[in-house]
Motif scaffolding. Sequence first.
Motif, PDB file in Angstrom:
ATOM      1  N   ALA A  41       0.835  -1.204   0.000  1.00 13.77           N
ATOM      2  CA  ALA A  41       0.000   0.000   0.000  1.00 13.77           C
ATOM      3  C   ALA A  41       0.867   1.249   0.000  1.00 13.77           C
ATOM      4  CB  ALA A  41      -0.903   0.008   1.221  1.00 13.77           C
ATOM      5  N   ILE A  42       0.402   2.263  -0.702  1.00 16.57           N
ATOM      6  CA  ILE A  42       1.125   3.534  -0.788  1.00 16.57           C
ATOM      7  C   ILE A  42       0.252   4.642  -0.220  1.00 16.57           C
ATOM      8  CG2 ILE A  42       2.131   5.219  -2.354  1.00 16.57           C
ATOM      9  CD1 ILE A  42       2.791   2.858  -4.198  1.00 16.57           C
ATOM     10  N   SER A  43       0.633   5.113   0.944  1.00 18.89           N
ATOM     11  CA  SER A  43      -0.005   6.259   1.603  1.00 18.89           C
ATOM     12  C   SER A  43      -1.515   6.136   1.713  1.00 18.89           C
ATOM     13  CB  SER A  43       0.418   7.566   0.928  1.00 18.89           C
ATOM     14  OG  SER A  43       1.813   7.732   1.091  1.00 18.89           O
ATOM     15  N   VAL A  73       9.844   6.758 -11.240  1.00 15.43           N
ATOM     16  CA  VAL A  73       9.248   7.806 -10.400  1.00 15.43           C
ATOM     17  C   VAL A  73       7.922   7.366  -9.788  1.00 15.43           C
ATOM     18  CG1 VAL A  73      10.434   9.717 -11.538  1.00 15.43           C
ATOM     19  CG2 VAL A  73       8.179   8.997 -12.370  1.00 15.43           C
ATOM     20  N   THR A  74       7.311   6.350 -10.361  1.00 16.02           N
ATOM     21  CA  THR A  74       6.050   5.829  -9.848  1.00 16.02           C
ATOM     22  C   THR A  74       6.266   4.615  -8.947  1.00 16.02           C
ATOM     23  OG1 THR A  74       5.858   4.582 -11.911  1.00 16.02           O
ATOM     24  CG2 THR A  74       4.664   6.685 -11.764  1.00 16.02           C
ATOM     25  N   ASP A  75       7.516   4.283  -8.657  1.00 21.93           N
ATOM     26  CA  ASP A  75       7.830   3.190  -7.748  1.00 21.93           C
ATOM     27  C   ASP A  75       7.356   3.561  -6.338  1.00 21.93           C
ATOM     28  OD1 ASP A  75       9.068   0.609  -7.319  1.00 21.93           O
ATOM     29  OD2 ASP A  75      10.675   1.671  -6.273  1.00 21.93           O
ATOM     30  N   ALA A  76       7.203   2.575  -5.490  1.00 23.25           N
ATOM     31  CA  ALA A  76       6.609   2.774  -4.168  1.00 23.25           C
ATOM     32  C   ALA A  76       7.300   3.841  -3.327  1.00 23.25           C
ATOM     33  CB  ALA A  76       6.591   1.448  -3.415  1.00 23.25           C
ATOM     34  N   SER A  77       8.628   3.828  -3.272  1.00 24.40           N
ATOM     35  CA  SER A  77       9.310   4.761  -2.362  1.00 24.40           C
ATOM     36  C   SER A  77       9.080   6.224  -2.720  1.00 24.40           C
ATOM     37  CB  SER A  77      10.800   4.439  -2.283  1.00 24.40           C
ATOM     38  OG  SER A  77      10.974   3.175  -1.685  1.00 24.40           O
ATOM     39  N   PRO A  78       9.322   6.652  -3.968  1.00 27.57           N
ATOM     40  CA  PRO A  78       9.018   8.056  -4.259  1.00 27.57           C
ATOM     41  C   PRO A  78       7.516   8.344  -4.284  1.00 27.57           C
ATOM     42  CG  PRO A  78       9.893   6.964  -6.223  1.00 27.57           C
ATOM     43  CD  PRO A  78      10.003   5.992  -5.086  1.00 27.57           C
ATOM     44  N   ALA A  79       6.718   7.378  -4.712  1.00 26.01           N
ATOM     45  CA  ALA A  79       5.273   7.594  -4.833  1.00 26.01           C
ATOM     46  C   ALA A  79       4.618   7.918  -3.504  1.00 26.01           C
ATOM     47  CB  ALA A  79       4.607   6.372  -5.454  1.00 26.01           C
ATOM     48  N   ASN A  84      -1.485   8.281  -3.480  1.00 28.95           N
ATOM     49  CA  ASN A  84      -2.176   7.323  -2.621  1.00 28.95           C
ATOM     50  C   ASN A  84      -2.658   6.176  -3.496  1.00 28.95           C
ATOM     51  OD1 ASN A  84      -3.265  10.323  -1.808  1.00 28.95           O
ATOM     52  ND2 ASN A  84      -2.570   9.191  -0.040  1.00 28.95           N
ATOM     53  N   ALA A  85      -2.288   4.952  -3.117  1.00 26.52           N
ATOM     54  CA  ALA A  85      -2.721   3.791  -3.895  1.00 26.52           C
ATOM     55  C   ALA A  85      -2.792   2.567  -2.985  1.00 26.52           C
ATOM     56  CB  ALA A  85      -1.763   3.531  -5.055  1.00 26.52           C
ATOM     57  N   ALA A  86      -3.914   1.885  -3.035  1.00 23.83           N
ATOM     58  CA  ALA A  86      -4.074   0.662  -2.253  1.00 23.83           C
ATOM     59  C   ALA A  86      -3.205  -0.463  -2.803  1.00 23.83           C
ATOM     60  CB  ALA A  86      -5.543   0.246  -2.235  1.00 23.83           C
ATOM     61  N   ASP A  87      -2.729  -0.307  -4.040  1.00 24.34           N
ATOM     62  CA  ASP A  87      -1.899  -1.321  -4.700  1.00 24.34           C
ATOM     63  C   ASP A  87      -0.718  -0.637  -5.367  1.00 24.34           C
ATOM     64  OD1 ASP A  87      -0.742  -3.238  -6.365  1.00 24.34           O
ATOM     65  OD2 ASP A  87      -2.608  -3.739  -7.391  1.00 24.34           O
ATOM     66  N   ARG A  88       0.479  -0.927  -4.909  1.00 24.36           N
ATOM     67  CA  ARG A  88       1.686  -0.306  -5.443  1.00 24.36           C
ATOM     68  C   ARG A  88       1.883  -0.563  -6.930  1.00 24.36           C
ATOM     69  NH1 ARG A  88       6.793  -2.652  -2.665  1.00 24.36           N
ATOM     70  NH2 ARG A  88       7.828  -1.629  -4.387  1.00 24.36           N
ATOM     71  N   GLY A  89       1.223  -1.565  -7.477  1.00 21.75           N
ATOM     72  CA  GLY A  89       1.352  -1.894  -8.893  1.00 21.75           C
ATOM     73  C   GLY A  89       0.614  -0.938  -9.815  1.00 21.75           C
ATOM     74  N   LYS A  90      -0.217  -0.077  -9.290  1.00 21.10           N
ATOM     75  CA  LYS A  90      -1.004   0.867 -10.104  1.00 21.10           C
ATOM     76  C   LYS A  90      -0.156   2.088 -10.464  1.00 21.10           C
ATOM     77  CE  LYS A  90      -4.747  -1.592  -9.703  1.00 21.10           C
ATOM     78  NZ  LYS A  90      -5.301  -2.308 -10.813  1.00 21.10           N
ATOM     79  N   GLN A  91       0.965   1.853 -11.131  1.00 21.66           N
ATOM     80  CA  GLN A  91       1.914   2.928 -11.385  1.00 21.66           C
ATOM     81  C   GLN A  91       1.393   3.983 -12.355  1.00 21.66           C
ATOM     82  OE1 GLN A  91       6.145   2.066 -11.420  1.00 21.66           O
ATOM     83  NE2 GLN A  91       5.655  -0.082 -10.990  1.00 21.66           N
ATOM     84  N   ASP A  92       0.537   3.598 -13.290  1.00 17.74           N
ATOM     85  CA  ASP A  92      -0.027   4.621 -14.175  1.00 17.74           C
ATOM     86  C   ASP A  92      -1.003   5.514 -13.421  1.00 17.74           C
ATOM     87  OD1 ASP A  92      -1.780   2.454 -13.960  1.00 17.74           O
ATOM     88  OD2 ASP A  92      -2.380   2.505 -16.069  1.00 17.74           O
ATOM     89  N   GLU A  93      -1.712   4.973 -12.446  1.00 21.48           N
ATOM     90  CA  GLU A  93      -2.590   5.787 -11.605  1.00 21.48           C
ATOM     91  C   GLU A  93      -1.771   6.731 -10.732  1.00 21.48           C
ATOM     92  OE1 GLU A  93      -5.594   7.547  -9.316  1.00 21.48           O
ATOM     93  OE2 GLU A  93      -5.530   6.767 -11.349  1.00 21.48           O
TER      94      GLU A  93
END
Length: 170
Positions: A41-43, A73-79, A84-93
Amino acid sequence: MDRLPASGQLTTTPDDPKAVVTDSAAAATAWATGRRTYNGAISVDTDGNPLPTLGAQAKAAGKATGMVTTAQVTDASPAAFFANAADRGKQDEIARQYLADSTPDVILGGGEDWWLPAGTEGAFPDKPAEDTGEGSRGTKGNLIAKAKRSGYTYVTSAKEPDQARGGKLL
């Protein structure tokens, strides 16, 4: 650092019943929001609700903001600092949120593929001989074109930022 008058500590252990070892998404969320979450999860909190991020708060306070990373830039650490994303794989979102919501002034790193629709080549060719699985994979439209329309200068080499004059940088 040992002579500074104060220090702080941060625990990044995930709030995750399935794991005791933190992944980078949950760890970066703890840094960027001050709250623990589940791995992947991201934020967002453990219910998937968005948490206020440090980058967005700095932007709202009128500060210049940005990220520079050797990762996508859409990887979990900078993102975690700007999305905010419930799934770190949603990099285009995550990329879409940078442009529509948090609007960092500087976004520098890799990951062009998440900013372009599948089948749309950017500055770097899809399916090069050294990595035939590499290619554009976004589902949110041409976010590079949108970024340019929003005032970002798009750069693709280490020398190009030197020619950029003011404004936002992608």
